[in-house]
Enzyme design. Structure first.
Site, PDB file in Angstrom:
ATOM      1  N   MET A  27     -43.168 -10.851  -0.292  1.00 14.87           N
ATOM      2  CA  MET A  27     -43.962 -10.932   0.932  1.00 14.87           C
ATOM      3  C   MET A  27     -43.030 -11.135   2.137  1.00 14.87           C
ATOM      4  SD  MET A  27     -47.578 -12.580  -0.078  1.00 14.87           S
ATOM      5  CE  MET A  27     -47.140 -14.284   0.074  1.00 14.87           C
ATOM      6  N   GLY A  28     -41.754 -10.813   1.954  1.00 17.37           N
ATOM      7  CA  GLY A  28     -40.809 -10.900   3.064  1.00 17.37           C
ATOM      8  C   GLY A  28     -40.374 -12.324   3.341  1.00 17.37           C
ATOM      9  N   TYR A  29     -39.738 -12.524   4.508  1.00 15.43           N
ATOM     10  CA  TYR A  29     -39.101 -13.777   4.904  1.00 15.43           C
ATOM     11  C   TYR A  29     -38.197 -14.234   3.757  1.00 15.43           C
ATOM     12  CZ  TYR A  29     -38.459 -17.416   8.290  1.00 15.43           C
ATOM     13  OH  TYR A  29     -37.894 -18.221   9.247  1.00 15.43           O
ATOM     14  N   LEU A  30     -37.288 -13.345   3.445  1.00 16.32           N
ATOM     15  CA  LEU A  30     -36.499 -13.465   2.218  1.00 16.32           C
ATOM     16  C   LEU A  30     -35.505 -14.627   2.262  1.00 16.32           C
ATOM     17  CD1 LEU A  30     -35.794  -9.653   1.682  1.00 16.32           C
ATOM     18  CD2 LEU A  30     -37.703 -11.032   0.831  1.00 16.32           C
ATOM     19  N   HIS A  31     -35.227 -15.164   1.093  1.00 18.83           N
ATOM     20  CA  HIS A  31     -34.227 -16.218   0.950  1.00 18.83           C
ATOM     21  C   HIS A  31     -33.429 -15.931  -0.316  1.00 18.83           C
ATOM     22  CE1 HIS A  31     -37.031 -17.687  -2.036  1.00 18.83           C
ATOM     23  NE2 HIS A  31     -37.971 -17.757  -1.115  1.00 18.83           N
ATOM     24  N   HIS A  34     -35.229 -14.740  -3.506  1.00 15.82           N
ATOM     25  CA  HIS A  34     -35.532 -13.299  -3.574  1.00 15.82           C
ATOM     26  C   HIS A  34     -34.257 -12.501  -3.871  1.00 15.82           C
ATOM     27  CE1 HIS A  34     -38.735 -14.611  -0.604  1.00 15.82           C
ATOM     28  NE2 HIS A  34     -39.456 -13.999  -1.508  1.00 15.82           N
ATOM     29  N   MET A 181     -36.189 -22.989  -3.434  1.00 14.38           N
ATOM     30  CA  MET A 181     -36.267 -22.125  -2.253  1.00 14.38           C
ATOM     31  C   MET A 181     -37.649 -21.490  -2.178  1.00 14.38           C
ATOM     32  SD  MET A 181     -32.626 -20.470  -1.587  1.00 14.38           S
ATOM     33  CE  MET A 181     -31.181 -21.509  -1.528  1.00 14.38           C
ATOM     34  N   SER A 183     -40.292 -19.389   1.014  1.00 19.40           N
ATOM     35  CA  SER A 183     -40.474 -18.987   2.421  1.00 19.40           C
ATOM     36  C   SER A 183     -41.231 -20.073   3.178  1.00 19.40           C
ATOM     37  CB  SER A 183     -41.267 -17.685   2.493  1.00 19.40           C
ATOM     38  OG  SER A 183     -40.620 -16.704   1.719  1.00 19.40           O
TER      39      SER A 183
END
Ligand code: PAF
Length: 278
Positions: A27-31, A34, A181, A183
């Site tokens: 869903m994005g806002y990667l860390h 991911h 971790m 998001s």
């Protein structure tokens, strides 16, 4: 790296990809969590596809859909750096066009734990993941152990519906102080952020008690609860010790168990888990 924003283009690109195709839905806002999935996919496949789609149907009415963190430019740079071949970035109007009416549900595995608190969540996850699988048609799909119930539900769905792919579950990636971790960690204020590692501390306590021979789930849960309650900013949503496959609550741990929890810090709900005996 190719960025694809509509379904027909993704289906067309898929026709000529080198096999095997690894897929990392996000869903994005990667860390770094991911990115560990992307690295694993890169190591195991000739083509790597990631998707970025904040799926509205997995958010409940009072959840954080509108303010879910987004940073497409940064996400694309991170995916490109790890050698992703293509990023699928669909829009709501294409994923759920007017009149959309089909849902995928896994019945029993979605009832306890997260499903108990978020009753419509997994129906949204399984539906969108099925749609993404149908569009991308991966050989291997990568998910994080941090969302332990999601990983089990997707594995079950893929097996029950004869989806011709392998679901690969990768270890949770943690901050140096142990916080898993996520998001959503960005929502924590400095005091909450300082308090949040108590989740992992309590899970480590469970591991230690089990390693020292404690098999009674209530004893372990009791000590974990006491530890978390010492942290006034954290409010326990649930803590559970369950079967690693059925998610049924355990009284006595025989060989293995999933210890999982959700704890709220203000409006931010954090989840974490470990598996005992593996
Ligand atoms: O874990 C997530 O980020 C999401 O639930 C997923 C699997 C991408 C489906 O929207």
């Amino acid at each position: 790296m190719i960025v694809i924003e509509n379904i027909p283009d993704m289906v067309y690109l898929r026709l000529n990809l080198k096999e095997p195709v690894g897929f990392v839905p996000t869903m994005g806002y990667l860390h770094e969590g991911h990115m560990s999935l992307v690295k694993k996919a890169r190591a195991e496949n000739r083509t790597v596809i990631a998707s970025i789609y904040v799926n509205p149907t997995q958010f409940g009415p009072n959840e954080d859909l509108a303010k879910y963190p987004r940073n497409l430019e940064r996400d694309l740079a991170m995916l490109d750096k790890e050698g992703t071949d293509a990023v699928f970035f669909p829009e709501d109007k294409d994923m759920y066009p007017a009149g959309y009416d089909t849902w995928v549900t896994v019945d029993n595995l979605t009832k306890p734990l997260e499903g108990n608190v978020r009753p419509t969540h997994f129906r949204g996850v399984t539906t969108v993941v099925t749609k993404l699988f149908n569009i991308v048609r991966p050989t291997n799909a990568y998910f994080g152990q941090k969302d332990a119930q999601q990983a089990l539900v997707i594995k079950k769905m893929a097996a029950d519906l004869n989806m011709n792919l392998k679901v690969v579950v990768c270890p949770t990636i943690r901050e140096p102080d142990g916080l898993a971790m996520s998001s959503r960690n960005v929502y924590l204020n400095p005091e909450q952020r300082k308090a949040a590692p108590v989740l992992y501390k309590s899970l480590q306590m469970a591991q230690e008690l089990f390693a020292n021979g404690e098999k009674n789930a209530d004893v372990i849960l009791g000590q974990m609860t006491t530890l978390i309650q010492k942290e006034p900013l954290g409010k326990i949503d649930y803590i559970s010790i369950s079967d690693t496959e059925t998610l049924a609550e355990l009284k006595i741990i025989k060989k293995t168990a999933l210890v999982s929890m959700a704890v709220k810090f203000g409006n931010t709900r954090l989840i974490d888990n470990v598996i005992l005996g593996m």
